[in-house]
Design a protein around this motif. Structure first.
Motif, mmCIF file in Angstrom:
data_model
loop_
_atom_site.group_PDB
_atom_site.id
_atom_site.type_symbol
_atom_site.label_atom_id
_atom_site.label_comp_id
_atom_site.label_asym_id
_atom_site.label_seq_id
_atom_site.Cartn_x
_atom_site.Cartn_y
_atom_site.Cartn_z
ATOM 1 N N LEU A 157 57.439 46.316 23.888
ATOM 2 C CA LEU A 157 57.116 45.104 24.654
ATOM 3 C C LEU A 157 56.001 45.431 25.657
ATOM 4 C CD1 LEU A 157 60.728 43.757 25.212
ATOM 5 C CD2 LEU A 157 59.037 42.956 23.560
ATOM 6 N N ASP A 158 54.815 45.681 25.120
ATOM 7 C CA ASP A 158 53.680 46.125 25.930
ATOM 8 C C ASP A 158 52.939 44.997 26.624
ATOM 9 O OD1 ASP A 158 53.760 48.941 25.326
ATOM 10 O OD2 ASP A 158 53.129 48.407 23.293
ATOM 11 N N PHE A 159 53.210 43.761 26.262
ATOM 12 C CA PHE A 159 52.443 42.617 26.760
ATOM 13 C C PHE A 159 53.296 41.815 27.736
ATOM 14 C CE2 PHE A 159 50.761 38.324 26.548
ATOM 15 C CZ PHE A 159 49.395 38.535 26.583
ATOM 16 N N PRO A 192 65.217 35.073 25.120
ATOM 17 C CA PRO A 192 65.358 36.483 25.485
ATOM 18 C C PRO A 192 64.098 37.123 26.055
ATOM 19 C CG PRO A 192 66.128 36.104 23.238
ATOM 20 C CD PRO A 192 65.517 34.835 23.717
ATOM 21 N N HIS A 193 62.928 36.654 25.673
ATOM 22 C CA HIS A 193 61.683 37.253 26.153
ATOM 23 C C HIS A 193 61.343 36.831 27.585
ATOM 24 C CE1 HIS A 193 61.302 38.243 21.926
ATOM 25 N NE2 HIS A 193 60.426 39.153 22.298
ATOM 26 N N LEU A 203 49.591 39.857 22.285
ATOM 27 C CA LEU A 203 49.106 38.506 22.525
ATOM 28 C C LEU A 203 49.514 37.531 21.421
ATOM 29 C CD1 LEU A 203 47.517 36.495 24.223
ATOM 30 C CD2 LEU A 203 45.434 37.311 23.104
ATOM 31 N N PRO A 204 49.407 37.878 20.129
ATOM 32 C CA PRO A 204 49.869 36.927 19.104
ATOM 33 C C PRO A 204 51.356 36.587 19.238
ATOM 34 C CG PRO A 204 48.436 38.577 18.105
ATOM 35 C CD PRO A 204 48.702 39.022 19.526
ATOM 36 N N VAL A 260 49.365 39.805 32.802
ATOM 37 C CA VAL A 260 49.547 40.914 33.732
ATOM 38 C C VAL A 260 48.673 42.070 33.262
ATOM 39 C CG1 VAL A 260 51.189 42.589 34.676
ATOM 40 C CG2 VAL A 260 51.886 40.201 34.332
ATOM 41 N N MET A 261 47.758 42.478 34.130
ATOM 42 C CA MET A 261 46.871 43.593 33.813
ATOM 43 C C MET A 261 47.581 44.922 34.061
ATOM 44 S SD MET A 261 43.234 44.664 35.568
ATOM 45 C CE MET A 261 42.596 43.024 35.457
#
Length: 150
Positions: free
Chosen positions: A61-63, A90-91, A113-114, A138-139
């Motif tokens: 979950l990198d994004f 859940p996200h 992103l997708p 979030v950067m």
């Protein structure tokens, strides 16, 4: 709650896996009084639970995005329906109702992103009562899961 209770809370927020013996040593108490205070804090609901802190990237979950939600209406039924529905996604890692505009702030984690776009289109935009969604990506997390101050 006194200074010793606050020290106990600070230590446990940093490391929730401390044994009572280790905790007692860190806060300057013997084991029995420390254990009693710890049980009292748990019973009073000051300590609401213990959990593992998981690195989102390690589980894919990198994004992360922040989604600002403006509602069409703030009536009780609409708000309740929205809150129940958003709690089932859940996200959505965190959902906060705000004073003023916008009405809600959601913290969302996805793989990329997708995946976020799919979640946005298929779930978030269809939540009950939503008038508008505005997202920002979030950067970098600068301060994350900081213990509460003493």
């Amino acid at each position: 709650m006194d200074a010793l209770d606050r020290k106990i809370l600070t230590e446990l927020q940093v490391d929730g896996r401390l044994t009572v013996t280790e905790l007692a040593g860190r806060v300057g108490l013997s084991v029995s009084p420390c254990h009693r205070r710890l049980r009292d804090l748990e019973r009073a609901g000051v300590i609401s639970g213990y959990r593992a802190v998981v690195d989102p990237g390690a589980v894919g979950l990198d994004f992360e995005a922040l989604v600002f939600v403006t509602m069409r209406s703030a009536d009780r039924d609409t708000v309740a329906a929205f809150e129940e529905a958003v709690a089932a996604v859940p996200h959505v890692l965190q959902a906060q109702r705000l004073f003023g505009e916008p009405d809600y702030l959601l913290r969302v984690a996805t793989a990329d992103l997708p995946a976020f776009q799919r979640l946005y289109d298929e779930r978030l935009a269809k939540l009950p009562g939503v008038q508008r969604l505005v997202s920002t990506l979030v950067m970098k997390n600068v301060v994350h899961d900081r213990p509460l101050p003493e």
